[in-house]
Design an enzyme around this catalytic site. Structure first.
Site, PDB file in Angstrom:
ATOM      1  N   LYS A  74       2.184   2.470  -5.046  1.00 43.87           N
ATOM      2  CA  LYS A  74       2.891   1.807  -6.247  1.00 43.87           C
ATOM      3  C   LYS A  74       2.047   2.094  -7.607  1.00 43.87           C
ATOM      4  O   LYS A  74       2.686   2.186  -8.457  1.00 43.87           O
ATOM      5  CB  LYS A  74       3.294   0.373  -6.130  1.00 43.87           C
ATOM      6  CG  LYS A  74       4.279  -0.097  -4.840  1.00 43.87           C
ATOM      7  CD  LYS A  74       4.459  -1.803  -4.918  1.00 43.87           C
ATOM      8  CE  LYS A  74       3.306  -2.159  -4.477  1.00 43.87           C
ATOM      9  NZ  LYS A  74       2.875  -2.059  -3.026  1.00 43.87           N
ATOM     10  N   GLY A  80      -4.083  -4.306  -4.444  1.00 40.04           N
ATOM     11  CA  GLY A  80      -5.065  -3.086  -4.749  1.00 40.04           C
ATOM     12  C   GLY A  80      -4.146  -1.722  -5.149  1.00 40.04           C
ATOM     13  O   GLY A  80      -3.933  -1.177  -4.340  1.00 40.04           O
ATOM     14  N   HIS A  81      -4.171  -1.686  -6.349  1.00 40.25           N
ATOM     15  CA  HIS A  81      -3.238  -0.742  -7.034  1.00 40.25           C
ATOM     16  C   HIS A  81      -4.382   0.403  -7.496  1.00 40.25           C
ATOM     17  O   HIS A  81      -5.203   0.305  -8.301  1.00 40.25           O
ATOM     18  CB  HIS A  81      -2.673  -1.225  -8.268  1.00 40.25           C
ATOM     19  CG  HIS A  81      -1.338  -2.006  -7.654  1.00 40.25           C
ATOM     20  ND1 HIS A  81      -0.455  -2.743  -8.497  1.00 40.25           N
ATOM     21  CD2 HIS A  81      -0.980  -2.217  -6.386  1.00 40.25           C
ATOM     22  CE1 HIS A  81       0.359  -3.366  -7.674  1.00 40.25           C
ATOM     23  NE2 HIS A  81      -0.046  -3.220  -6.442  1.00 40.25           N
ATOM     24  N   ASP A 134       0.816  -1.226  -0.094  1.00 39.09           N
ATOM     25  CA  ASP A 134       0.051  -0.089  -0.089  1.00 39.09           C
ATOM     26  C   ASP A 134       0.706   1.319  -0.090  1.00 39.09           C
ATOM     27  O   ASP A 134       0.273   2.291   0.466  1.00 39.09           O
ATOM     28  CB  ASP A 134      -0.823   0.047   1.167  1.00 39.09           C
ATOM     29  CG  ASP A 134      -1.787  -1.109   1.214  1.00 39.09           C
ATOM     30  OD1 ASP A 134      -2.227  -1.729   0.187  1.00 39.09           O
ATOM     31  OD2 ASP A 134      -2.046  -1.537   2.351  1.00 39.09           O
ATOM     32  N   GLN A 168       2.121  -6.095  -3.079  1.00 39.74           N
ATOM     33  CA  GLN A 168       2.517  -6.084  -1.682  1.00 39.74           C
ATOM     34  C   GLN A 168       3.900  -5.052  -1.480  1.00 39.74           C
ATOM     35  O   GLN A 168       4.185  -4.402  -2.063  1.00 39.74           O
ATOM     36  CB  GLN A 168       2.589  -7.404  -1.124  1.00 39.74           C
ATOM     37  CG  GLN A 168       1.242  -8.061  -1.179  1.00 39.74           C
ATOM     38  CD  GLN A 168       0.861  -8.739  -2.494  1.00 39.74           C
ATOM     39  OE1 GLN A 168       1.394  -9.358  -3.112  1.00 39.74           O
ATOM     40  NE2 GLN A 168      -0.439  -8.701  -2.848  1.00 39.74           N
TER      41      GLN A 168
HETATM   42  P1  IMP Z   1      -2.542 -12.658   1.605  1.00 39.72           P
HETATM   43  O1  IMP Z   1      -1.714 -12.203   0.880  1.00 39.72           O
HETATM   44  O2  IMP Z   1      -3.900 -12.867   1.138  1.00 39.72           O
HETATM   45  O3  IMP Z   1      -2.279 -14.181   1.891  1.00 39.72           O
HETATM   46  O4  IMP Z   1      -2.398 -11.948   3.060  1.00 39.72           O
HETATM   47  C1  IMP Z   1      -1.256 -12.061   3.883  1.00 39.72           C
HETATM   48  C2  IMP Z   1      -0.891 -10.839   4.471  1.00 39.72           C
HETATM   49  O5  IMP Z   1      -0.604  -9.684   3.641  1.00 39.72           O
HETATM   50  C3  IMP Z   1      -2.078 -10.245   5.451  1.00 39.72           C
HETATM   51  O6  IMP Z   1      -1.548  -9.549   6.283  1.00 39.72           O
HETATM   52  C4  IMP Z   1      -2.610  -9.104   4.352  1.00 39.72           C
HETATM   53  O7  IMP Z   1      -3.040  -8.088   4.742  1.00 39.72           O
HETATM   54  C5  IMP Z   1      -1.327  -8.626   3.423  1.00 39.72           C
HETATM   55  N1  IMP Z   1      -1.368  -8.211   2.250  1.00 39.72           N
HETATM   56  C6  IMP Z   1      -1.853  -8.902   1.152  1.00 39.72           C
HETATM   57  N2  IMP Z   1      -1.825  -8.218  -0.001  1.00 39.72           N
HETATM   58  C7  IMP Z   1      -1.670  -7.032   0.355  1.00 39.72           C
HETATM   59  C8  IMP Z   1      -1.618  -5.709  -0.268  1.00 39.72           C
HETATM   60  O8  IMP Z   1      -1.805  -5.462  -1.385  1.00 39.72           O
HETATM   61  N3  IMP Z   1      -1.344  -4.477   0.562  1.00 39.72           N
HETATM   62  C9  IMP Z   1      -1.187  -4.790   2.009  1.00 39.72           C
HETATM   63  N4  IMP Z   1      -1.151  -5.981   2.447  1.00 39.72           N
HETATM   64  C10 IMP Z   1      -1.367  -6.816   1.779  1.00 39.72           C
END
Ligand code: IMP
Length: 425
Positions: free
Chosen positions: A16, A40-41, A13, A221
């Site tokens: 990017k 989520g871009h 977040d 991420q």
């Molecule tokens: P997962 O990727 O859904 O398995 O989640 C694992 C961890 O990564 C959790 O803490 C999510 O909130 C975090 N996470 C996954 N995708 C994002 C993102 O795009 N932005 C911020 N945190 C993320």
């Protein structure tokens, strides 16, 4: 000219999407190399806000080639939703979106397992099936787009995998088993959705690189969520770090040109896990409100805190980041004092290094220094027009990290940006 990797240097977040969008002007190809629709871009262009989860943000600019590499986990239903949404905006994906035949598919049972495991592990995942899809990939029980035309192969593979899945769902979690014929129906739908886009994207991308096309590698991420270098186990299941680019796209490390890290002027995190500089007070609330810090994928409120130079140094070193984009500087407008964490104090000792173990990270005390605040930075477009205190803040962060801030973002619109260097030069 060549290629730029755009990598999140915090817990995701970082903004990017905006930076990718900005640099896409001079790019020909934009590629995602890891993750899935957990990302989520957000891009604000021409006064409109767009949120993309799976398709590279580059799709918003006409004529750009967009690649979803083999390193991703792809949910075709989520892909279809995104294609439909783009269509309503007048953007056709047809001739310029390509999906790797070797990507991994997120199956309905991966989503079911993500929900089930989340109840006991409490990682705070997005519940989109990301972790289970990667787990099954590495356990050699995955399905890929290249498999979908082979009906016998699909039936045998899914039959075996579903026995395994159902044993876990029923015996471990007391949930209902999934039905093979329903899953096979989903797979037929998957095949129809993916067919127009599937190709050998490694071949395509290497051709583009050899022709001298400009390429952006769009990270999702951030490094503190990296499966190897993040705050394990509170991480995602892929490598957002630079290393993920080669394996996630099938290209040579020599094809990676500049490595640009993106970080906010403060820090945020969604989901569980230690966060040393977290502010659980009215300053944290101020940042969350002013910065609109709510997850672009799940809407969850983001945890907010001061800038953490220890975590950022770790991210920069492990990803080989040589330049930075600092986003959301304007969000700190109006704060009298702004703090930066320069070191950690843990078990009676000061350290510059980021601990590997989360229990240790949970008990570190940040060592802060305090900076004068500023006001009215929103929308500033020239570096010299930033206030003296903002200059001092950026200079200090450059000092602490040993890396230059090449881009400063002062608002969500693409125009609200200061570019100190032309990264395509
Ligand atoms: P997962 O990727 O859904 O398995 O989640 C694992 C961890 O990564 C959790 O803490 C999510 O909130 C975090 N996470 C996954 N995708 C994002 C993102 O795009 N932005 C911020 N945190 C993320």
């Amino acid at each position: 000219m060549g290629s730029i990797a755009i990598i999140g240097a915090q817990w995701g977040d970082e903004g990017k999407g905006k930076i990718v969008h900005l640099l896409t002007e001079n790019a020909d190809v934009i590629c995602r190399y890891q993750g899935g629709n957990n990302a989520g871009h957000t891009v604000v262009a021409g006064g409109k806000k767009y949120v993309l989860h799976l398709i590279p943000s580059g799709i918003l600019k006409e004529g750009k080639i967009c690649i979803i590499g083999n390193g991703l986990v792809v949910n075709p239903y989520a892909l279809q939703d995104e294609i439909d949404l783009l269509k309503t905006l007048g953007i056709e994906c047809g001739s310029r979106l390509f999906i790797s035949d070797r990507a991994s598919l997120i199956m309905p049972y991966h989503i079911e397992l993500d929900h089930a495991y989340e109840e006991s592990l409490g990682i705070g995942t997005t519940k989109r099936g990301i972790g289970p899809a990667y787990s099954y990939k590495y356990a050699r029980m995955g399905l890929r787009p290249c498999d979908l035309e082979e009906e016998d192969y699909v039936k045998t593979t899914v039959g075996t995998v579903l026995d395994e899945v159902n044993a876990t769902l029923v015996n471990r979690f007391g949930r209902n088993p999934l039905d093979l014929s329903r899953v096979l129906e989903d797979i037929r739908a998957y095949r129809d959705i993916l067919k127009p886009f599937v190709t050998d994207t490694s071949l395509l991308l290497n051709r583009c690189i050899n022709e001298g096309k400009n390429v952006i590698f769009e990270g999702a991420q951030g490094i503190l969520l990296d499966i190897d270098f993040g705050t394990y186990p509170y991480v995602t299941s892929s490598n957002p770090s630079t290393g993920g680019i080669c394996t996630g796209l099938g290209i040579s490390p020599k094809s990676i040109g500049r490595v640009l890290g993106v970080l906010k002027a403060y820090t945020t995190r969604v989901g569980e896990g230690p966060f040393p500089t977290e502010l659980e007070d009215k300053t944290g609330e101020f940042i969350r409100k002013k910065g609109g810090e709510f997850g672009a994928s799940t809407g969850r409120p983001r945890r907010c805190g001061w800038f953490d130079a220890v975590a950022a140094r770790h991210a920069l070193r492990t990803a080989g980041i040589e330049e930075l984009a600092m986003t959301k500087l304007d969000v700190l407008d109006g704060l009298e004092k702004i703090r930066v964490c320069t070191q950690y104090q843990v078990d009676g000792q000061r350290t510059d290094e980021f601990p590997a173990n989360v229990a240790v990270l949970a008990r570190v005390e940040p060592v802060y220094e305090e900076h004068e605040g500023w006001d009215n930075l929103g929308g500033v477009k020239n570096y010299k027009d930033l206030s003296k205190s903002a200059h001092r803040y950026i200079d200090r962060i450059e000092d602490l990290l040993g890396v230059r801030v090449a881009i400063v973002s002062t608002g969500s619109d693409e125009k609200e940006t200061i570019q100190r260097t032309n990264l395509w030069d």
